[in-house]
Design a protein around this motif. Structure first.
Motif, PDB file in Angstrom:
ATOM      1  N   ALA A   1       5.044   5.777  -8.956  1.00  0.00           N
ATOM      2  CA  ALA A   1       5.652   6.238  -7.704  1.00  0.00           C
ATOM      3  C   ALA A   1       7.050   6.808  -7.950  1.00  0.00           C
ATOM      4  CB  ALA A   1       5.718   5.090  -6.694  1.00  0.00           C
TER       5      ALA A   1
ATOM      6  N   GLU B   1       0.820  -1.213   0.000  1.00  0.00           N
ATOM      7  CA  GLU B   1       0.000   0.000   0.000  1.00  0.00           C
ATOM      8  C   GLU B   1       0.854   1.262   0.000  1.00  0.00           C
ATOM      9  OE1 GLU B   1      -3.420   1.915  -0.504  1.00  0.00           O
ATOM     10  OE2 GLU B   1      -3.386  -0.255  -0.249  1.00  0.00           O
ATOM     11  N   ASP B   2       1.904   1.282   0.806  1.00  0.00           N
ATOM     12  CA  ASP B   2       2.740   2.478   0.974  1.00  0.00           C
ATOM     13  C   ASP B   2       3.940   2.401   0.031  1.00  0.00           C
ATOM     14  OD1 ASP B   2       4.357   4.570   1.776  1.00  0.00           O
ATOM     15  OD2 ASP B   2       4.534   3.912   3.858  1.00  0.00           O
ATOM     16  N   LEU B   3       3.950   3.239  -0.998  1.00  0.00           N
ATOM     17  CA  LEU B   3       5.023   3.225  -1.993  1.00  0.00           C
ATOM     18  C   LEU B   3       6.055   4.329  -1.745  1.00  0.00           C
ATOM     19  CD1 LEU B   3       2.897   2.511  -5.194  1.00  0.00           C
ATOM     20  CD2 LEU B   3       4.152   0.886  -3.754  1.00  0.00           C
ATOM     21  N   SER B   4       6.123   4.842  -0.529  1.00  0.00           N
ATOM     22  CA  SER B   4       7.014   5.967  -0.232  1.00  0.00           C
ATOM     23  C   SER B   4       8.487   5.640  -0.489  1.00  0.00           C
ATOM     24  CB  SER B   4       6.797   6.482   1.192  1.00  0.00           C
ATOM     25  OG  SER B   4       6.989   5.456   2.136  1.00  0.00           O
ATOM     26  N   ASP B   5       8.889   4.374  -0.357  1.00  0.00           N
ATOM     27  CA  ASP B   5      10.286   4.031  -0.665  1.00  0.00           C
ATOM     28  C   ASP B   5      10.589   4.275  -2.138  1.00  0.00           C
ATOM     29  OD1 ASP B   5      10.819   3.316   1.949  1.00  0.00           O
ATOM     30  OD2 ASP B   5      10.672   1.155   1.591  1.00  0.00           O
TER      31      ASP B   5
END
Length: 194
Positions: A97, A46-50
């Motif tokens: 992303a 869910e979290d693609l911040s990397d």
């Protein structure tokens, strides 16, 4: 997170003639392309911040390499573009992303300006798949002479768990442009459009 880069490849294209007519000075474009490990290959996250952070890191690095390949100062670049090619175990959102939230600012910093949106493309493919990098004038989207593209491929990339990421810049528009529209010399540079 820092990108795990397997390789960086730089392409330079110089057009000296078009339809038997000389192009003087030659039009030149360069793409710097990184082949990176996809940290989310094979699984939904869910979290693609990397990947967003990796995109920011790659924006500056690849823009610097593309400008250096042309042998010009960053502000002398006229158009730009970016693209990503995701291997089979990734998803298109991984490319998004990398390209969209934070890649643009470091590219613009290298080039000194960049009021216009950076054209982009994303796709999925395997080894040697072609990646089309759209190009547009960096300061004014309506400069038709700079509507262009550059195609690149790397024979051994992307592997299933990799992403190919590219930034391209030019020192000019297309060879022998003649379809009208706003001329680069007439750019106001206020809104990224004109």
């Amino acid at each position: 997170m820092s990108a795990n880069i397997r390789k960086i490849v730089t392409f330079v294209e110089e057009t000296r003639t078009e339809m038997g007519r000389p192009v003087s000075p030659p039009t030149r474009r360069a793409a710097a392309v990184a082949v990176i490990e996809n940290p989310f290959a094979g699984r939904y996250v869910e979290d693609l911040s990397d990947l967003i952070a990796i995109g920011e890191e790659l924006g500056g690095l690849l823009a610097e390499k593309a400008v250096a390949a042309l042998g010009i100062a960053g502000p002398a670049a006229q158009s730009y573009g970016k693209a990503a090619l995701v291997g089979e175990n990734g998803e298109l959102e991984h490319a998004a992303a990398l390209l969209h939230p934070k890649m643009g600012a470091p590219v613009r910093k290298v080039l000194g300006t960049g009021a216009a949106l950076i054209p982009s493309s994303k796709r999925r493919g395997g080894l040697g798949a072609e990646l089309d990098i759209p190009l547009g004038h960096k300061d004014a989207a309506f400069v038709r002479s700079h509507f262009d593209g550059m195609q690149v491929s790397i024979s051994d990339a992307p592997r299933a768990n990799e992403i190919v990421v590219a930034v391209a810049v030019t020192d000019s528009g297309r060879p022998l442009p003649r379809v009208g529209g706003l001329k680069a010399a007439d750019i106001k540079g206020e809104d990224g459009l004109r």
